[in-house]
Design an enzyme around this catalytic site. Structure first.
Site, PDB file in Angstrom:
ATOM      1  N   HIS C  74       0.870  -1.230   0.012  1.00  0.00           N
ATOM      2  CA  HIS C  74      -0.086   0.202  -0.125  1.00  0.00           C
ATOM      3  C   HIS C  74       0.817   1.162  -0.091  1.00  0.00           C
ATOM      4  O   HIS C  74       0.651   2.067  -0.878  1.00  0.00           O
ATOM      5  CB  HIS C  74      -0.970  -0.004   1.288  1.00  0.00           C
ATOM      6  CG  HIS C  74      -1.450   1.412   1.560  1.00  0.00           C
ATOM      7  ND1 HIS C  74      -2.462   1.834   0.759  1.00  0.00           N
ATOM      8  CD2 HIS C  74      -1.139   2.234   2.797  1.00  0.00           C
ATOM      9  CE1 HIS C  74      -2.579   3.178   1.398  1.00  0.00           C
ATOM     10  NE2 HIS C  74      -1.759   3.379   2.476  1.00  0.00           N
ATOM     11  N   TRP C 139       7.078  -0.129   4.348  1.00  0.00           N
ATOM     12  CA  TRP C 139       7.884   0.536   3.326  1.00  0.00           C
ATOM     13  C   TRP C 139       9.183   0.812   3.506  1.00  0.00           C
ATOM     14  O   TRP C 139      10.043   1.323   2.501  1.00  0.00           O
ATOM     15  CB  TRP C 139       6.971   1.407   2.784  1.00  0.00           C
ATOM     16  CG  TRP C 139       7.091   2.911   3.532  1.00  0.00           C
ATOM     17  CD1 TRP C 139       6.479   2.902   4.793  1.00  0.00           C
ATOM     18  CD2 TRP C 139       7.511   4.136   2.964  1.00  0.00           C
ATOM     19  NE1 TRP C 139       6.819   4.454   5.182  1.00  0.00           N
ATOM     20  CE2 TRP C 139       7.346   5.069   3.968  1.00  0.00           C
ATOM     21  CE3 TRP C 139       8.189   4.638   1.820  1.00  0.00           C
ATOM     22  CZ2 TRP C 139       7.880   6.358   4.104  1.00  0.00           C
ATOM     23  CZ3 TRP C 139       8.438   5.939   1.930  1.00  0.00           C
ATOM     24  CH2 TRP C 139       8.582   6.739   2.947  1.00  0.00           C
ATOM     25  N   SER C 167      12.854   8.278 -11.604  1.00  0.00           N
ATOM     26  CA  SER C 167      12.462   9.435 -10.769  1.00  0.00           C
ATOM     27  C   SER C 167      13.825  10.462 -11.059  1.00  0.00           C
ATOM     28  O   SER C 167      13.690  11.451 -11.503  1.00  0.00           O
ATOM     29  CB  SER C 167      12.400   9.250  -9.359  1.00  0.00           C
ATOM     30  OG  SER C 167      11.487   8.504  -8.778  1.00  0.00           O
ATOM     31  N   HIS C 250      13.031  10.945   4.520  1.00  0.00           N
ATOM     32  CA  HIS C 250      12.430  12.224   4.814  1.00  0.00           C
ATOM     33  C   HIS C 250      12.281  13.218   3.841  1.00  0.00           C
ATOM     34  O   HIS C 250      11.289  13.954   3.601  1.00  0.00           O
ATOM     35  CB  HIS C 250      13.143  12.966   5.992  1.00  0.00           C
ATOM     36  CG  HIS C 250      12.543  14.107   6.547  1.00  0.00           C
ATOM     37  ND1 HIS C 250      11.369  14.001   7.172  1.00  0.00           N
ATOM     38  CD2 HIS C 250      12.397  15.313   6.134  1.00  0.00           C
ATOM     39  CE1 HIS C 250      10.874  15.412   7.201  1.00  0.00           C
ATOM     40  NE2 HIS C 250      11.384  16.219   6.588  1.00  0.00           N
ATOM     41  N   GLU C 252      11.871  12.694   0.629  1.00  0.00           N
ATOM     42  CA  GLU C 252      11.001  12.083  -0.037  1.00  0.00           C
ATOM     43  C   GLU C 252       9.665  12.539   0.440  1.00  0.00           C
ATOM     44  O   GLU C 252       8.709  13.020  -0.573  1.00  0.00           O
ATOM     45  CB  GLU C 252      11.029  10.655  -0.015  1.00  0.00           C
ATOM     46  CG  GLU C 252       9.721   9.793  -0.421  1.00  0.00           C
ATOM     47  CD  GLU C 252       9.710   9.750  -1.982  1.00  0.00           C
ATOM     48  OE1 GLU C 252      10.976  10.158  -2.655  1.00  0.00           O
ATOM     49  OE2 GLU C 252       8.800   9.873  -2.543  1.00  0.00           O
ATOM     50  N   TYR C 254       9.010  15.500   1.306  1.00  0.00           N
ATOM     51  CA  TYR C 254       8.700  16.772   0.836  1.00  0.00           C
ATOM     52  C   TYR C 254       8.741  16.580  -0.635  1.00  0.00           C
ATOM     53  O   TYR C 254       8.080  17.744  -1.302  1.00  0.00           O
ATOM     54  CB  TYR C 254      10.075  17.866   1.468  1.00  0.00           C
ATOM     55  CG  TYR C 254       9.737  17.818   2.962  1.00  0.00           C
ATOM     56  CD1 TYR C 254       9.017  18.861   3.392  1.00  0.00           C
ATOM     57  CD2 TYR C 254      10.401  17.175   3.691  1.00  0.00           C
ATOM     58  CE1 TYR C 254       8.713  19.252   4.631  1.00  0.00           C
ATOM     59  CE2 TYR C 254       9.881  17.213   5.167  1.00  0.00           C
ATOM     60  CZ  TYR C 254       9.192  18.238   5.436  1.00  0.00           C
ATOM     61  OH  TYR C 254       8.941  18.466   6.750  1.00  0.00           O
ATOM     62  N   SER C 265      -0.467  26.995  -4.717  1.00  0.00           N
ATOM     63  CA  SER C 265      -0.152  28.323  -4.859  1.00  0.00           C
ATOM     64  C   SER C 265      -0.313  28.778  -6.106  1.00  0.00           C
ATOM     65  O   SER C 265      -0.453  30.133  -6.639  1.00  0.00           O
ATOM     66  CB  SER C 265       1.472  28.450  -4.690  1.00  0.00           C
ATOM     67  OG  SER C 265       1.674  28.093  -3.521  1.00  0.00           O
ATOM     68  N   LYS C 328       4.720  29.739   4.197  1.00  0.00           N
ATOM     69  CA  LYS C 328       3.975  29.403   3.353  1.00  0.00           C
ATOM     70  C   LYS C 328       2.487  29.477   3.507  1.00  0.00           C
ATOM     71  O   LYS C 328       1.672  29.966   2.883  1.00  0.00           O
ATOM     72  CB  LYS C 328       4.245  28.148   2.711  1.00  0.00           C
ATOM     73  CG  LYS C 328       5.647  27.775   2.495  1.00  0.00           C
ATOM     74  CD  LYS C 328       5.788  26.817   1.224  1.00  0.00           C
ATOM     75  CE  LYS C 328       5.362  27.194  -0.048  1.00  0.00           C
ATOM     76  NZ  LYS C 328       6.225  26.845  -1.081  1.00  0.00           N
ATOM     77  N   ARG C 447       1.297   0.848  15.322  1.00  0.00           N
ATOM     78  CA  ARG C 447       0.954   0.578  13.917  1.00  0.00           C
ATOM     79  C   ARG C 447       1.395  -0.643  13.496  1.00  0.00           C
ATOM     80  O   ARG C 447       1.942  -1.538  14.098  1.00  0.00           O
ATOM     81  CB  ARG C 447       1.704   1.825  13.413  1.00  0.00           C
ATOM     82  CG  ARG C 447       3.073   1.717  13.340  1.00  0.00           C
ATOM     83  CD  ARG C 447       3.899   3.079  12.673  1.00  0.00           C
ATOM     84  NE  ARG C 447       3.734   3.035  11.171  1.00  0.00           N
ATOM     85  CZ  ARG C 447       4.694   3.522  10.567  1.00  0.00           C
ATOM     86  NH1 ARG C 447       5.451   4.376  11.076  1.00  0.00           N
ATOM     87  NH2 ARG C 447       4.790   3.594   9.190  1.00  0.00           N
TER      88      ARG C 447
END
Ligand code: HEA
Ligand code: HEA
Ligand code: CUA
Ligand SMILES: [Cu+2]
Lengths: 379, 288, 522
Positions: C74, C139, C167, C250, C252, C254, C265, C328, C447
């Site tokens: 997932h 993951w 990517s 991490h 990733e 963002y 925006s 932002k 979890r």
């Protein structure tokens, strides 16, 4: 069955509004962290509360402004767009204020970390905790007491498709609890045997990863007697959800008494290994051992999980020589989930479980193994 | 310049990328099957590799054809330059992972396993006999007793070779800029030869490590980091040398002019990058 | 003769070969978006398996091993198959249109980046049918657990390699397009915000993807070639993998959310009829977030037993991200302030992002604070946090952008009524789905468990009900898209009243080759 259980739950839920649960859940009901029973857990709880209020206040500000403009600056109300595009002053202000808020929360946070990491102080009791797939081993370093702690049989019996709703402390009960005294400084040394696990009791405010080959530390000083429950908190394979932790905090004298009992039981176990066991006796005990120690992987019926855990039923090793069978059970197999059970089980237990595998679960080799045979194979 | 040249060249559709994907997929699927012990795996790997080679050959031929036909204006040239630069940046990040690993094990995990710092009990209780000095194959002494690779034999020689090859490729570039074809081709030839020499010595060094030092991939963390870093570097030298050889043959065919020779420059950049990585290796893997 | 002068006149090839061979940014954008949507449904279906099993205590549907496979797949499919490709799809469509370029800078490479993706997805999903099942170690694939994977193990790693190549090549293409293909006059500080966020995101991708590739390569050699990077017996360290993973992992998150910020925006100024407030500070804030994201990774590891100095450093650095992110959020508010707002579907989703992403950010700061994270870590509190950032951050922004540009892409207006219905049902069911998970986490539910203690039963049931509704509601979106592709009210070139940007100067749908003649930007 499925249906009625579901609908009672739903009724309980919707009937009295969202905040009320059904009776059994009500007892342990909680929407928030528990303040816990140690200095660390209280510090963490206070910090958590602080952070939550900070967020609430910021949220009210931010969303307040937003909803104000959504309500008042909409075209349908005839609002005409202004033309401004930036304002250095405002931008500096809203960069600075969050920064200051964060400094404000970082100070108590730093203090709390320092409190957590005070592991060096002299401890009254040292307990070594080792994570295994899927059980915990506890060793009282100065008392010569050690044992394994598995999921309790009550939970185990219903976990494969049964109905857990009547089981007390479902998934949060073990066969051997960890017993500790209150108001003593307890040092936990945490490591693992196979993969990474994590030892977590919410009421202690601490969680530490159990990492194979490394020794982590944490400490607790419990101020209220009681039973505290937790679970393994790092994904450790198939039965990660089935390795609970139960700690019972007692008074110093009750604790000493418990230690004495444990030491006595260990002596009795050693004596039992000396005698010769009848086959029926062995098989009865073997079934128990199998269900606690082996069935998680090889399954209660011995069928295993194809591709992951081999079947015991009809296995060439099991139906082959006793020597080969004892070898894999005692020494495990490097690089697989099959552990070296010589370090975990007594001679009697190993003899029993091997005998059981050879004569049950669809196998019928006929012979049986004595504790003395196991002893002979230990170096 | 004609109108045709001032338009940004957008190639027609091409099956090459799809073929390349199919090749890579076959290669990887075959490798996976091979690692799982399936006998067909290695055949699939081979097939995938061949498809990939065909694709690479086709793709570069197409680019060379278009370039020699003058379809690329300056803006296209810039695109290629930027993309090569960012590609090399991604390679830097790739090697950074392995250098970071070396840094981490030498400064953190090995000392911790030996009980230094806040991890006293790890050493004391779990690895009482482990002496945390680099080079090490860990508390389990995996792979048995070994010796570390010295810095001042072949590796030092290889450093000199690779640095000189950096010089010869620059010398070749000067030749091209002056339109001195002899200097250009000679410089290239020398670079390729030096590259091949480097690879030869590296192979000798590996043979020495395996047969005399008992230094293998299995020699704990030292063997792991040593072969991983030098191995990936060696692979890059090999690829670089092949690309240089292609450039050399193209040079013989008269390709490249003093003001249109990005392919050469791209390979030269790549070669310098490989050079710099080697310096890092020499210092951190062999010397310190 | 040569193709350069007259290729513009050609339309696309026909049939399947058009899609296999295409070098056109719009075709490739379409393919990315379609694959992303398909993967969203596949990954979502797996999430629904998870939610169905967690509907009540006890095991009803799947065994624990399969449950773990679902959790793992997932996440991998949603992250690498749905959200990232959707963002790349937007970049493919919009970046050339927004900067006035004829196409992407490297059209053939663009095709390659795309096609690697479905092949990788096939490889990943095929592991479900292998001996030992699909990867089941989460993951995050921590060793040594991940090394107990069956035959799927090498394929997991090669999937990562293929996705990584896809990517990286895609990111190179986007960066080069933005640096090199801008129309004359389109200076960096005139670029639309979406283009800026992708420029920075692409940089992040190239910086961290290779590290992930390196890390899984080490897993592979540990497993099959006897190395001991993550094995303490040989002097390695399983925690080293966690450092490498999060050094990638991490940033990733963002990588998924910065383009989302870019999307909204674009949307908010259009529907507030007012230019984006604080454009320059938006750019700097985005860059600051990207930079900070690379130096905070160990906040995922506060319980591994780091030295105290490490915990303090990673805590301070992590919470610092709230400052540029706050900038932002405040800029979006100021854009709306004294605007003249209307609330079409794209705007509704954008507002959803502002509210609910910010909420997820708040829980992020609570978790960034190390001592409290020790409690939250690996509990459902984390699960709630990252779905608020990922679903109502990234996925909502994707919906917002999709509704925003759908008329431009298809030439037809979408069905506004259905769009609004989709938004409201999605937003409500989302909160029913994930808000209770905060309570579960705080009450102590770990979890990645298939079964749970009885006191967690009620909220899990609520959450699952929310999940099923959420899932079904997404079919509305599918229907809206299909409807808009097939026809309807024709869209004008500008589509939205007074919308700013070069894309609105082209016809709807735009010609096959966007800007044959570079537009002049003043
Ligand atoms: C798009 C994805 C995304 C985004 C944007 C974020 C944003 C943030 N995340 Fe999150 N995170 C994830 C996705 C994301 N996260 C995922 C997937 C995981 C789990 C991975 C796994 O384990 O599987 C995770 C886990 C995770 C952890 C690890 C928890 C654990 O496992 O123990 C932490 C800890 O620090 C963290 C922190 C943060 C912080 C501080 C931010 C910040 O960027 C948030 C900043 C935003 C705001 C704060 C709101 C706006 C600001 C203001 C209005 C200004 C004023 C505010 C204040 C002064 C507070 N995240
Ligand atoms: C972008 C990323 C993303 C997205 C969009 C989602 C979306 C969802 N996630 Fe996701 N999730 C993660 C990223 C994401 N998640 C990650 C990173 C983890 C951590 C994994 C780990 O621990 O390793 C995780 C873990 C995770 C868990 C915890 C599992 C565990 O710990 O064991 C849960 C449980 O509720 C969950 C639920 C959901 C749900 C209900 C959705 C919903 O939003 C999904 C919406 C549903 C649909 C879109 C379904 C539509 C389908 C149909 C209507 C049926 C038709 C079917 C077909 C046509 C095939 N997720
Ligand atoms: Cu042990 Cu999870
Ligand atoms: Cu993070």
């Amino acid at each position: 069955m499925f249906r009625s259980k579901t609908s009672t739950r739903l009724n309980g839920l919707l009937g009295v509004g969202l905040t009320l649960g059904t009776a059994d859940a009500l007892a342990a009901w909680s929407l928030n962290l528990s303040p816990g029973v140690t200095p660390i857990s209280r510090a963490v709880f206070d910090l958590h509360t602080l952070l939550m209020w900070v967020c609430v206040v910021i949220a009210i500000g931010v969303f307040g402004v937003m909803f104000w403009s959504i309500l008042h600056h909409r075209k349908s109300k005839g609002a005409v767009a202004a033309k401004f595009t930036h304002s250095t002053i405002v931008e500096v202000v809203w960069t600075t204020i969050p920064f200051l808020i964060l400094i404000g929360t970082a100070i108590p946070a730093t203090k709390a970390i320092i409190l957590m990491e005070e592991t060096g102080e002299a401890a009254d009791i040292t307990i070594k905790v080792t994570g295994y797939q899927w059980k915990w081993k506890y060793e009282y370093v100065d008392e010569d007491v050690s044992f394994f702690s598995n999921l309790a049989a009550t939970s185990r019996e219903v976990r494969n498709g049964g109905d857990p709703s009547g089981v007390k402390n479902y998934l949060l009960e073990v066969d051997n609890e960890l017993v500790v005294p209150v108001n003593k400084r307890i040092r936990f040394l945490i490591t693992a045997d196979d993969v990474i696990h994590s030892w977590w009791i919410p009421a202690f405010g601490m969680k530490r990863d159990a990492i194979p080959g490394f020794m982590n530390e944490m400490w607790a000083s419990i101020d209220t007697p009681g039973t505290y429950r937790g679970q393994c908190a790092e994904l450790c394979g198939k039965d990660h959800g089935y390795m609970p932790i139960v700690v019972v905090a007692k008074s110093e004298s009750e604790y000493r008494q418990w230690i004495a009992e444990k030491q006595g039981a260990a002596k009795a176990e050693q004596a039992a290994a000396g005698k010769s066991w009848g086959k029926a006796e062995l098989l009865a005990r073997g079934e128990q051992v199998y269900n606690t120690a082996c069935a998680a992987c090889h399954q209660a019926n011995g069928a295993g999980l194809p591709g992951v855990f081999p079947a015991i039923t009809g296995s060439a090793i099991v139906t082959g020589s006793q020597d080969g069978h004892l070898d894999i059970v005692m020494n495990g197999k490097k690089g697989t989930a099959m552990q070296a059970f010589a370090a975990q089980l007594s001679d009697t237990d190993i003899a029993a479980v091997v005998s059981y595998q050879r004569n049950a679960l669809g196998n019928s080799v006929g012979d049986s193994v004595q504790p003395s045979d196991v002893k002979a194979k230990r170096h | 310049m004609s109108d045709a040249q001032s338009a940004y060249y957008v190639p027609e559709g091409s099956v090459l990328p799809f073929v390349g994907t199919a090749g890579l997929f076959t290669l990887f699927a075959g490798f996976g099957a091979f690692l799982n012990g399936a006998s067909a795996g290695s055949m699939a790997m081979l097939l995938g590799f061949v498809i990939l080679l065909v694709m690479i050959f086709g793709w570069f031929s197409a680019v060379i054809r278009e370039s020699e036909a003058g379809l690329y204006n300056d803006q296209v040239d810039h695109s290629y330059r930027w993309s090569m630069a960012w590609f090399i940046f991604s390679e830097v990040a790739f090697f950074a992972a392995f250098f970071g690993t070396l840094y981490y094990v030498r400064n953190f995990s090995v000392p911790w396993l030996g009980g230094l710092g806040s991890e006293a009990l790890t050493g004391q209780l779990l690895h009482p006999t482990f002496d945390a000095v680099w080079p090490t194959n860990g508390p389990g002494q995996l792979g048995g007793h070994f010796e570390a690779m010295g810095a001042w034999g072949l590796p030092a020689l290889n450093t000199i070779i690779l640095l000189s090859s950096g010089a010869t490729v620059t010398w070749a570039h000067w030749g091209l800029l002056k339109n001195n074809r002899t200097q250009f081709t000679l410089g290239l030839a020398l670079t390729v030869i030096l590259g091949a020499l480097f690879i030869g010595f590296q192979a000798t060094e590996y043979a020495h490590g395996f047969s005399e030092l008992n230094l293998t991939l299995e020699s704990g963390i030292y063997g792991s980091t040593f072969y991983m870093l030098t191995g990936f570097h060696g692979l890059h030298v090999t690829i670089g040398a092949i690309m240089l050889a292609v450039i050399f043959f193209r040079a013989l065919k008269g390709h490249f002019t003093p003001d249109n020779h990005f392919a050469f420059e791209a390979v030269a950049w790549y070669w310098h990058f490989v050079d710099v990585v080697w310096l890092g290796l020499f210092i951190f893997v062999y010397w310190l | 003769m040569n193709t350069a002068s007259n290729h513009d006149a050609h339309g696309p090839k026909s049939g399947i070969m058009r899609w296999i061979t295409t070098t056109n940014h719009k075709d490739i954008g379409n393919m990315y978006l379609i694959v992303a949507l398909a993967m969203f449904f596949v990954g979502g279906a797996m999430a629904l398996v998870i939610r169905a099993e967690l509907f009540q205590p006890g095991l009803q549907l799947v065994n624990p091993h399969f449950f773990n496979q679902m959790t793992t797949l997932h996440a991998l499919i949603m992250v690498f198959g749905a959200v990232m490709p959707a963002m790349v799809g937007f970049a493919n469509w919009q970046v050339p249109l927004m900067i006035g370029a004829p196409d992407m800078a490297l059209p053939r490479l663009n095709n390659w980046s795309f096609w690697l993706l479905p092949f990788a997805a096939v490889m990943l999903v095929s592991t479900l049918f292998m001996e030992g099942g699909a990867p089941a170690a989460g993951w995050t694939m921590y060793p040594p657990l991940v090394q107990q994977t069956g035959d799927a193990f090498p394929f997991l790693i090669f999937t990562v390699h293929l996705l990584g190549m896809s990517s990286i090549l895609g990111a190179i293409n986007i960066i080069v397009t933005i640096i090199n293909m801008r129309a004359p006059g389109m200076t960096l500080l005139k670029m639309p915000m979406f283009v800026w966020t992708w420029l920075i995101t692409a940089f992040l991708l190239i910086a961290v993807m290779p590290v992930f590739a390196g890390a899984v390569t080490m897993l592979l050699t540990d497993q099959y070639f006897g190395t001991s990077f993550f094995n303490t017996a040989g002097g390695g360290d399983p925690v080293l993998f966690q450092h490498l993973f999060w050094f990638f992992g991490h940033p990733e998150v963002y990588i998924m959310v910065l383009p989302a910020f870019g999307l909204i925006s674009q949307v908010i100024p259009t529907f507030a009829r007012k230019p984006l407030f604080g454009y320059a500070s938006m750019v700097y804030a985005t860059a600051a977030i990207a930079f900070l994201s690379m130096i905070v990774w160990a906040h995922h590891m506060f319980t591994v037993g780091m030295p105290i100095s490490g915990q303090l450093y990673f805590m301070y650095a992590t919470v610092l991200i709230a400052v540029p992110t706050g900038v932002k959020v405040f800029n979006w508010l100021a854009t709306m302030w004294r605007g003249s707002m209307t609330f079409e579907t794209p705007m509704l989703f954008a507002l959803g992002v502002v509210v609910m992403f910010t909420f997820g950010g708040f829980t992020g700061v609570m978790m960034g604070t190390a001592p409290t994270d020790v409690q939250y870590h690996d509990s459902y509190f984390i699960v709630a946090h990252f779905h608020y950032t990922l679903v109502t951050g990234a996925v909502f922004a994707i919906f917002s952008g999709a509704y925003y540009w759908l008329p431009k892409w298809t030439g037809y207006m979408y069905d506004e009524k259905l769009g609004k219905l989709h938004f409201w049902l999605t937003a409500i069911s989302f909160n029913v789905l994930f808000f209770p998970q905060h309570f579960l986490g705080l009450a102590g539910m770990p979890r990645r468990i298939p079964d749970y203690a009885l006191q967690f039963a009620d909220w899990n049931m609520v959450s699952s009900i929310g999940g099923f509704v959420f899932g079904v509601v997404q079919l509305i979106f599918l229907w809206v898209v299909i409807k808009a592709v097939r026809g309807g009210e024709p869209a004008t070139d500008e589509v939205w009243e007074d919308a700013e940007g070069l894309e609105w100067t082209l016809s709807s749908p735009p010609p096959y080759h966007s800007f044959n003649e570079a537009p002049k930007v003043s």
